[in-house]
Scaffold this motif. Structure first.
Motif, PDB file in Angstrom:
ATOM      1  N   ALA A  76       0.841  -1.204   0.000  1.00 39.87           N
ATOM      2  CA  ALA A  76       0.000   0.000   0.000  1.00 39.87           C
ATOM      3  C   ALA A  76       0.873   1.251   0.000  1.00 39.87           C
ATOM      4  N   LEU A  77       1.964   1.226   0.777  1.00 39.88           N
ATOM      5  CA  LEU A  77       2.895   2.356   0.803  1.00 39.88           C
ATOM      6  C   LEU A  77       3.508   2.603  -0.568  1.00 39.88           C
ATOM      7  N   LEU A  78       3.851   1.528  -1.283  1.00 41.26           N
ATOM      8  CA  LEU A  78       4.435   1.678  -2.617  1.00 41.26           C
ATOM      9  C   LEU A  78       3.457   2.336  -3.580  1.00 41.26           C
ATOM     10  N   PHE A  79       2.172   1.976  -3.474  1.00 41.78           N
ATOM     11  CA  PHE A  79       1.166   2.626  -4.328  1.00 41.78           C
ATOM     12  C   PHE A  79       1.036   4.105  -3.987  1.00 41.78           C
ATOM     13  N   CYS A  80       1.158   4.426  -2.706  1.00 46.20           N
ATOM     14  CA  CYS A  80       1.103   5.816  -2.273  1.00 46.20           C
ATOM     15  C   CYS A  80       2.278   6.600  -2.840  1.00 46.20           C
ATOM     16  N   ILE A  81       3.473   6.012  -2.783  1.00 41.36           N
ATOM     17  CA  ILE A  81       4.674   6.664  -3.330  1.00 41.36           C
ATOM     18  C   ILE A  81       4.548   6.834  -4.845  1.00 41.36           C
ATOM     19  N   TYR A  82       4.095   5.782  -5.517  1.00 40.74           N
ATOM     20  CA  TYR A  82       3.946   5.842  -6.969  1.00 40.74           C
ATOM     21  C   TYR A  82       2.948   6.931  -7.362  1.00 40.74           C
ATOM     22  N   ASN A  83       1.856   7.043  -6.599  1.00 39.64           N
ATOM     23  CA  ASN A  83       0.839   8.046  -6.920  1.00 39.64           C
ATOM     24  C   ASN A  83       1.354   9.470  -6.731  1.00 39.64           C
ATOM     25  N   PHE A 143       4.201  10.556  -7.601  1.00 41.70           N
ATOM     26  CA  PHE A 143       4.904  10.936  -8.826  1.00 41.70           C
ATOM     27  C   PHE A 143       4.031  10.793 -10.076  1.00 41.70           C
ATOM     28  N   ASN A 144       3.027   9.906  -9.998  1.00 41.64           N
ATOM     29  CA  ASN A 144       2.144   9.675 -11.151  1.00 41.64           C
ATOM     30  C   ASN A 144       0.693   9.640 -10.687  1.00 41.64           C
ATOM     31  N   PRO A 145       0.121  10.800 -10.374  1.00 41.52           N
ATOM     32  CA  PRO A 145      -1.244  10.851  -9.826  1.00 41.52           C
ATOM     33  C   PRO A 145      -2.266  10.231 -10.779  1.00 41.52           C
ATOM     34  N   ASN A 146      -3.068   9.317 -10.218  1.00 37.17           N
ATOM     35  CA  ASN A 146      -4.103   8.645 -11.000  1.00 37.17           C
ATOM     36  C   ASN A 146      -5.081   7.994 -10.018  1.00 37.17           C
ATOM     37  N   GLU A 147      -6.379   8.111 -10.292  1.00 42.25           N
ATOM     38  CA  GLU A 147      -7.367   7.542  -9.375  1.00 42.25           C
ATOM     39  C   GLU A 147      -7.238   6.029  -9.252  1.00 42.25           C
ATOM     40  N   LEU A 148      -6.757   5.383 -10.305  1.00 43.78           N
ATOM     41  CA  LEU A 148      -6.567   3.934 -10.263  1.00 43.78           C
ATOM     42  C   LEU A 148      -5.572   3.546  -9.172  1.00 43.78           C
ATOM     43  N   ASN A 149      -4.558   4.378  -8.952  1.00 44.29           N
ATOM     44  CA  ASN A 149      -3.575   4.091  -7.907  1.00 44.29           C
ATOM     45  C   ASN A 149      -4.248   3.991  -6.537  1.00 44.29           C
ATOM     46  N   PHE A 150      -5.230   4.854  -6.307  1.00 45.86           N
ATOM     47  CA  PHE A 150      -5.946   4.844  -5.032  1.00 45.86           C
ATOM     48  C   PHE A 150      -6.765   3.558  -4.875  1.00 45.86           C
ATOM     49  N   TYR A 151      -7.363   3.102  -5.971  1.00 47.25           N
ATOM     50  CA  TYR A 151      -8.136   1.855  -5.920  1.00 47.25           C
ATOM     51  C   TYR A 151      -7.216   0.658  -5.656  1.00 47.25           C
ATOM     52  N   LEU A 152      -6.042   0.667  -6.258  1.00 56.28           N
ATOM     53  CA  LEU A 152      -5.074  -0.414  -6.030  1.00 56.28           C
ATOM     54  C   LEU A 152      -4.576  -0.384  -4.587  1.00 56.28           C
TER      55      LEU A 152
END
Length: 213
Positions: free
Chosen positions: A51-58, A60-69
């Motif tokens: 979950a932390l990795l998705f937060c970090i990725y988002n 730099f690359n904001p996308n609503e899909l990142n939040f769902y993942l």
């Protein structure tokens, strides 16, 4: 907070608070208590590292899909935690998820009706609360709950198949490797490893369903 702000902090906080309250709400009888390992930094990252990795990725690359993942990973962790805590109060012995034979209470891979209900409720409560704040499309809401519940089952499957189980000198199956012989699974796979794989599997499954269905 810096990387994701309140949108990413709230689900993590809810997961921690609600799961921490469970042992006080669903108390086991003294004779049925299972000695559980103390929470440590490895278990923290096993449940929340992806979950932390998705937060970090988002960041730099904001996308609503990142939040769902991100949520799908947390939903699975929450469902599994609730399955364990609530399932441990079951009066009936758990059964193996792979062959439905009775297993000793506390061993990974065992499931109970109470545990399954707890798993579903964990995912449902987490996603419902978050949905009240950040409203999702209905199909995303349902999918996140489904993913959480499915992830919990996957966690049990891994616990029953590849997680290391050991046999003591008194012929008792345990997950404690200290001074015991390997009975099944792999020495390198413990409960934290299984939790980590679960939190990878769940967002991967969400992504596949999201893209192709």
């Amino acid at each position: 907070w810096f990387l994701g702000g309140p949108k990413y902090i709230l689900p993590i906080a809810l997961f921690f608070i609600l799961s921490s309250l469970l042992p006080n709400i669903f108390k086991e009888k003294e004779q049925d208590k299972i000695i559980k390992p103390k929470r440590d930094i490895i278990q923290v990252y096993a449940n929340g590292g992806i979950a932390l990795l998705f937060c970090i990725y988002n960041f730099f690359n904001p996308n609503e899909l990142n939040f769902y993942l991100f949520l799908s990973s947390l939903s699975a962790a929450m469902a599994d935690t609730w399955a364990t805590e609530i399932g441990s109060t079951s009066k009936k012995d758990p059964i193996s998820i792979i062959n439905f034979k009775k297993v000793r209470k506390g061993l990974s891979g065992g499931i109970t009706v109470k545990g399954l209900i707890g798993s579903f409720m964990g995912a449902l409560i987490l996603i419902t609360i978050i949905n009240q704040v950040y409203e999702f499309p209905k199909h995303i809401f349902s999918l996140l709950i489904f993913i959480g519940f499915t992830g919990s089952l996957f966690d049990s499957f891994l616990g029953a198949t590849i997680q290391g189980k050991y046999i003591t000198s008194k012929n008792v199956i345990t997950e404690n490797s200290s001074g015991n012989l390997l009975h099944s699974g792999y020495k390198s796979i413990n409960n934290s490893s299984v939790n980590f794989l679960n939190t990878i599997f769940s967002p991967a499954l969400f992504y596949l369903i999201f893209i192709f269905v």
